[in-house]
Write a protein that holds these residues in place. Structure first.
Motif: not given
Length: 170
Positions: A140-147
């Motif tokens: 989830l944290a990795a995904g939150l960095m994508l934007p």
């Protein structure tokens, strides 16, 4: 309420999680405050591509991105199996925050358009590295960095085109 009851309340998961999230928000937004405010009139005078977002869009985009980064940081810190497991992710996040701020100093503060490009490329890479180091602990944290990665990709292209359009000043 007795002191024992207060200690139990303060050490409850809800309070601990809220404090951790508040601390992450303070770090992510606080680091940004280390960069001095620069005179915006210089940027307004630069030649920019026609697709340049209006100035009011930058905080409208960065505030939610910083909030997502805060949640990502909190998620990694709260899910890491040990303090040692945090060394690389926190280093990557620190480098990412440093490079984002340093790009602002070079571009806006020193007004070094061409000189800001290597810092922007490093900033872009540091976001990818941060997401990669976050992933094993918290997808989830990795995904939150994508934007942020997407926005900095756009900002990198904007930086490149501003350099090209203002090559005499770069």
């Amino acid at each position: 309420m007795s002191s024992t009851g207060l200690l139990e309340l303060l050490s409850s998961p809800a309070v601990t999680n809220a404090a951790g999230l508040a601390g992450s928000v303070a770090v992510v937004f606080g680091v940004q405050r280390l960069v001095p405010t620069f005179d915006p009139s210089w940027y307004k005078q630069l030649k920019k591509p026609t697709w340049t977002p209006p100035n009011y869009m930058f905080p409208l985009v960065w505030i939610p991105l910083k909030l997502m980064q805060s949640v990502a940081l909190w998620s990694v810190c709260s899910r890491a199996p040990s303090a040692a497991a945090l060394a690389l992710p926190l280093t990557a996040m620190g480098v990412h925050m440093f490079l984002g701020n340093w790009w602002n100093v070079v571009f806006f503060g020193r007004r070094q358009l061409k000189g800001s490009l290597p810092w922007m490329y490093a900033f872009w890479a540091s976001i990818a590295a941060t997401a990669a180091t976050f992933y094993p602990i918290s997808p989830l944290a990795a995904g939150l960095m994508l934007p942020t990665q997407v926005w900095v990709t756009i900002a990198t292209q904007l930086n490149r085109e501003i350099v090209q359009l203002n090559s005499a000043a770069a």
